[in-house]
Design a protein around this motif. Sequence first.
Motif, PDB file in Angstrom:
ATOM      1  N   LEU A  62      -7.758  12.435  -5.505  1.00  0.00           N
ATOM      2  CA  LEU A  62      -7.852  11.028  -5.158  1.00  0.00           C
ATOM      3  C   LEU A  62      -7.955  10.233  -6.401  1.00  0.00           C
ATOM      4  CD1 LEU A  62      -6.969   8.928  -3.212  1.00  0.00           C
ATOM      5  CD2 LEU A  62      -9.492   9.016  -2.215  1.00  0.00           C
ATOM      6  N   GLU A  63      -9.013  10.595  -7.068  1.00  0.00           N
ATOM      7  CA  GLU A  63      -9.674   9.678  -8.372  1.00  0.00           C
ATOM      8  C   GLU A  63      -8.383  10.084  -9.474  1.00  0.00           C
ATOM      9  OE1 GLU A  63     -12.096   7.961  -8.702  1.00  0.00           O
ATOM     10  OE2 GLU A  63     -13.670   8.454  -7.385  1.00  0.00           O
ATOM     11  N   SER A  64      -8.040  10.993  -9.551  1.00  0.00           N
ATOM     12  CA  SER A  64      -6.663  10.993 -10.512  1.00  0.00           C
ATOM     13  C   SER A  64      -5.563  10.331 -10.170  1.00  0.00           C
ATOM     14  CB  SER A  64      -6.269  12.696 -10.599  1.00  0.00           C
ATOM     15  OG  SER A  64      -5.538  12.850 -11.542  1.00  0.00           O
ATOM     16  N   ARG A  65      -5.237   9.973  -8.919  1.00  0.00           N
ATOM     17  CA  ARG A  65      -4.127   9.601  -8.458  1.00  0.00           C
ATOM     18  C   ARG A  65      -4.436   7.858  -8.568  1.00  0.00           C
ATOM     19  NH1 ARG A  65      -0.356   7.774  -8.814  1.00  0.00           N
ATOM     20  NH2 ARG A  65       1.440   7.398  -7.716  1.00  0.00           N
ATOM     21  N   LEU A  66      -5.648   7.522  -8.171  1.00  0.00           N
ATOM     22  CA  LEU A  66      -6.022   6.196  -8.376  1.00  0.00           C
ATOM     23  C   LEU A  66      -5.995   5.623  -9.917  1.00  0.00           C
ATOM     24  CD1 LEU A  66      -9.064   6.053  -5.750  1.00  0.00           C
ATOM     25  CD2 LEU A  66      -6.776   4.588  -5.956  1.00  0.00           C
ATOM     26  N   ALA A  67      -6.643   6.609 -10.706  1.00  0.00           N
ATOM     27  CA  ALA A  67      -6.389   6.236 -12.144  1.00  0.00           C
ATOM     28  C   ALA A  67      -5.244   6.151 -12.713  1.00  0.00           C
ATOM     29  CB  ALA A  67      -7.302   7.367 -12.857  1.00  0.00           C
ATOM     30  N   ALA A  68      -4.208   7.055 -12.313  1.00  0.00           N
ATOM     31  CA  ALA A  68      -2.862   7.037 -12.621  1.00  0.00           C
ATOM     32  C   ALA A  68      -2.170   5.620 -12.221  1.00  0.00           C
ATOM     33  CB  ALA A  68      -2.066   8.013 -11.943  1.00  0.00           C
ATOM     34  N   VAL A  69      -2.360   5.231 -10.959  1.00  0.00           N
ATOM     35  CA  VAL A  69      -1.834   3.945 -10.646  1.00  0.00           C
ATOM     36  C   VAL A  69      -2.425   2.593 -11.496  1.00  0.00           C
ATOM     37  CG1 VAL A  69      -1.961   2.282  -8.717  1.00  0.00           C
ATOM     38  CG2 VAL A  69      -1.748   4.617  -8.290  1.00  0.00           C
ATOM     39  N   ALA A  70      -3.771   2.885 -11.703  1.00  0.00           N
ATOM     40  CA  ALA A  70      -4.631   1.758 -12.533  1.00  0.00           C
ATOM     41  C   ALA A  70      -3.770   1.569 -13.950  1.00  0.00           C
ATOM     42  CB  ALA A  70      -5.749   1.844 -12.620  1.00  0.00           C
ATOM     43  N   ALA A  71      -3.666   2.669 -14.591  1.00  0.00           N
ATOM     44  CA  ALA A  71      -2.912   2.862 -15.975  1.00  0.00           C
ATOM     45  C   ALA A  71      -1.533   2.238 -15.797  1.00  0.00           C
ATOM     46  CB  ALA A  71      -3.090   4.400 -16.076  1.00  0.00           C
ATOM     47  N   ALA A  72      -0.887   2.529 -14.813  1.00  0.00           N
ATOM     48  CA  ALA A  72       0.503   1.965 -14.974  1.00  0.00           C
ATOM     49  C   ALA A  72       0.727   0.713 -14.639  1.00  0.00           C
ATOM     50  CB  ALA A  72       1.220   2.973 -13.709  1.00  0.00           C
ATOM     51  N   LYS A  73      -0.367   0.068 -14.056  1.00  0.00           N
ATOM     52  CA  LYS A  73      -0.212  -1.570 -13.649  1.00  0.00           C
ATOM     53  C   LYS A  73      -0.096  -2.244 -14.787  1.00  0.00           C
ATOM     54  CE  LYS A  73      -2.687  -4.645 -10.656  1.00  0.00           C
ATOM     55  NZ  LYS A  73      -3.726  -4.996  -9.678  1.00  0.00           N
ATOM     56  N   PRO A  74       0.724  -3.211 -14.784  1.00  0.00           N
ATOM     57  CA  PRO A  74       1.106  -4.074 -15.710  1.00  0.00           C
ATOM     58  C   PRO A  74      -0.186  -5.090 -16.046  1.00  0.00           C
ATOM     59  CG  PRO A  74       2.779  -4.112 -14.412  1.00  0.00           C
ATOM     60  CD  PRO A  74       1.820  -3.494 -13.574  1.00  0.00           C
ATOM     61  N   ASN A  75      -0.519  -5.138 -17.369  1.00  0.00           N
ATOM     62  CA  ASN A  75      -1.842  -6.188 -17.583  1.00  0.00           C
ATOM     63  C   ASN A  75      -1.316  -7.599 -17.325  1.00  0.00           C
ATOM     64  OD1 ASN A  75      -3.168  -4.056 -18.294  1.00  0.00           O
ATOM     65  ND2 ASN A  75      -2.382  -3.998 -20.603  1.00  0.00           N
TER      66      ASN A  75
END
Length: 254
Positions: free
Chosen positions: A241-254
Motif C-alpha cells: 500500500l505504501e509503495s502504491r501510494l508513493a507511485a500515485v503521488a510521484a505521478a501526480k502533476p505539480n
Amino acid sequence: MKKLKSALMSAVFGLSAMGMAVLAIPEAAAAETAQEAAVRKLVEPRLGESVKVDSVVKTPYAGMFEVRVGGDILYTDEKAQFLFIGNVFDSKNGTNYTKARTDEFNKVKFSELPLDSAIKMVKGDGKRVIAVFEDPNCGYCKQFRKTLAGMDNITVYTFMYNILAEESKTISKNIWCSADRNKAWDEWMLHGKVAPAAATNCNNPNEKVFALGQKLRVNGTPAVFFTDGTRVPGAMDAKGLESRLAAVAAAKPN
C-alpha cells in the motif's frame, strides 16, 4: 469475469488458457473496422445471451483480436473459432499487456465517487487518499483494516458494500446510524463488537453503495481505489500500500 467464464464454459467450442509472448500492446481504435465488426458479429452470439461485447480490436500479434467484455479481456481469431483466456506478456521485459489494458478499462474518476456515502477516516495530515469497498463479513477486509490501523497520514473513505450475506446489510445500517461511524466500524472490524441496533427510520446508503459497486464492477472485497483512478482487488499489506501510494503521488502533476 465470473459471468463471462460461465458463459464460455457452456459454449459449443473449446477454450485454451495460455500466455503469449508479444512485442507491442494494441491501441484502442476510435471505431471498429469492418473486420473487427465481423469478428464481433461472430463471437458475441457464441458467448451467450447474457454476455455483451463492448469492443473488438485487432492486435499486432499472431492475427489475434482483443475482445473486451466489461472490464475483462479475451482473445480470438478472425473466424472466432478459438478463444484464449489469459495474460499477454512481452517476453523481453515481462510487461503484462493484458493487465495494462484491463487497468485502463477499469479506471474510475475518483472525484466523481459519492464520498458522502462512505465512512471517512482521517489519520495524521490525511494527504494520501484512498477509497475502499468492504463487506462487514469479509475476513480479508478485516485483515486490511488492521493494516490501515497501523498507517498514518492517510484519509480512507470506506464504502460498506454488502455482497456476502443478508446480515451484512443490517450490520452496515447499524454502523452507519451510530453516533460515531468510524469507531463503530473499527470496533466491529477489529474487535467483533456489534453496533447498537439502528432506528427503523434511520436513512442509510446501502442500496446506493451496492448500485455503485455493481456499476464499477466490484466483484469482491476489499477493493482499493486510488486517486489516479486505478484499483487493486484484495487485501494489500502495508508495504504494498505504501509503495502504491508513493507511485500515485510521484505521478501526480505539480
